[in-house]
Enzyme design. Structure first.
Site, PDB file in Angstrom:
ATOM      1  N   ARG A  18       0.247  74.759-112.696  1.00  0.00           N
ATOM      2  CA  ARG A  18       1.017  75.693-112.173  1.00  0.00           C
ATOM      3  C   ARG A  18       1.644  76.710-113.038  1.00  0.00           C
ATOM      4  NH1 ARG A  18       6.527  77.171-112.228  1.00  0.00           N
ATOM      5  NH2 ARG A  18       6.528  75.505-113.280  1.00  0.00           N
ATOM      6  N   ASP A  19       2.716  75.982-113.877  1.00  0.00           N
ATOM      7  CA  ASP A  19       3.868  77.047-114.816  1.00  0.00           C
ATOM      8  C   ASP A  19       2.011  78.104-115.826  1.00  0.00           C
ATOM      9  OD1 ASP A  19       5.912  77.901-114.993  1.00  0.00           O
ATOM     10  OD2 ASP A  19       6.264  76.524-116.736  1.00  0.00           O
ATOM     11  N   HIS A 211      10.482  70.970-121.244  1.00  0.00           N
ATOM     12  CA  HIS A 211      10.660  71.437-121.191  1.00  0.00           C
ATOM     13  C   HIS A 211      10.321  73.422-122.015  1.00  0.00           C
ATOM     14  CE1 HIS A 211       7.455  73.986-117.576  1.00  0.00           C
ATOM     15  NE2 HIS A 211       8.601  75.274-118.459  1.00  0.00           N
ATOM     16  N   CYS A 244       7.208  83.635-117.899  1.00  0.00           N
ATOM     17  CA  CYS A 244       8.715  83.805-116.810  1.00  0.00           C
ATOM     18  C   CYS A 244       9.162  85.445-116.827  1.00  0.00           C
ATOM     19  CB  CYS A 244       9.279  83.273-116.940  1.00  0.00           C
ATOM     20  SG  CYS A 244      11.084  83.208-115.849  1.00  0.00           S
TER      21      CYS A 244
HETATM   22 ZN    ZN Z   1       7.864  76.782-117.205  1.00  0.00          ZN
END
Ligand code: ZN
Length: 308
Positions: A18-19, A211, A244
């Site tokens: 996912r990330d 995280h 990100c």
């Molecule tokens: Zn993250």
């Protein structure tokens, strides 16, 4: 008194599918995502964040969330996590019937919450608690993450009091754990130590997960500081993938191999198999067509494996 860190164990959560992949421009096929899940399991991962249920127009890489869930192997003792941002996402995630955990996300500042989820920070906490209630009603575990807990791309410094208050509010909804996420990779170990300690005190016995992104090279130091301060669950992504959109630059999540190497050398149990992770890194580098940011997989094994 807590035991010395050298005798502790942490729970490892693989967030690569996912990330790790979310912001990759090249679309990765569903079969490769499932292979990443399988390799993570083979390397010992018991909890894996497999996808997110978000608007595919905003996050094209996650458009195959339903297909990924349909293809997940049934493995005794392995939990699959789906990330959801709103009630619609939670409904979709629950409807797959394949997920053991829903991960809700709220954000520490209005600036980030509005840009990311179109709501204020307070509204994001209310939404996360609603998702936790939906998970509970569906017989699925629920956990929550506080995004931008150590700094915000729009508002800069984030007040620790604000993060502690959010954690206490989320705790009322009885999540299995609450995570502090350094979404844009600005945290330092002293900050991590203070904030994790405060949140552990505020929400115990609910476990604290952390995280970290390695955007500025502090990710692995922050993992260590968090564990010393009482965090018992750590997110990482194979190869260190996972930039990100609000934090331009190459670096992603802390890499699974680097975190596991550090913890094993330091005597902290993770139940992960480092050689299997390194092999998985080399496989993933081929899929991505480039060297991945994680460092341990590029270095010789240490200590040297004993020859039979
Ligand atoms: Zn993250």
């Amino acid at each position: 008194m807590s035991p010395p860190i050298s005798r502790r164990a942490i729970t490892f959560v693989e967030v690569g599918p996912r990330d790790g992949l979310q912001n990759e421009k090249t679309l990765i096929g569903t079969a490769d995502k499932l292979e990443l899940v399988r390799r993570s399991i083979a390397a010992g991962a018991k909890r894996i964040e497999v996808t997110s249920f978000v608007n595919p127009k905003r996050v094209p890489q996650m458009a195959d969330a339903d297909e990924v869930c349909a293809g997940l192997p049934d493995v005794e003792g392995v939990s699959y996590i789906g990330l959801v941002l709103n009630a619609r996402g939670a409904e979709r995630a629950i409807a797959t019937g394949r997920l053991h955990e829903l991960g809700a996300v709220c954000v520490s500042t209005d600036g980030f919450a509005i840009a990311n989820q179109g709501q204020t920070s307070d509204e994001s906490v209310v939404a996360a608690k609603a998702i936790l209630a939906m998970a509970k009603a569906a017989g699925v575990k629920g956990q929550a993450t506080i995004g931008a807990a150590f700094g915000c791309p729009f508002e800069g410094e984030v007040s620790q009091d604000r993060v502690v208050a959010m954690a206490m509010s989320l705790a009322q909804a009885n999540p299995i754990e609450i995570a502090l996420a350094d979404t844009i990779g600005v945290a330092d170990p002293a900050h991590v130590s203070r904030l994790v300690r405060r949140v552990v005190e505020a929400i115990g016995p609910i476990p604290v997960r952390v995280h970290f992104h390695n955007t500025r090279g502090t990710g692995i130091a922050n993992v260590w500081a968090a564990i010393e301060a009482g965090a018992t669950v750590v997110d990482a992504a194979l190869g260190g993938l996972g930039g990100c959109p609000f934090a331009p630059g190459a670096a992603g999540n802390v890499s699974s191999e680097d975190v596991v190497y550090m913890l094993h050398r330091a005597g902290v149990e993770t139940a992960m198999d480092l050689p299997a992770l390194i092999e998985a890194n080399h496989w993933l580098a081929e899929v991505m067509g480039r060297k991945l940011p994680g460092m341990v997989a590029q270095a010789p094994a240490f200590p040297k494996p004993v020859q039979e």
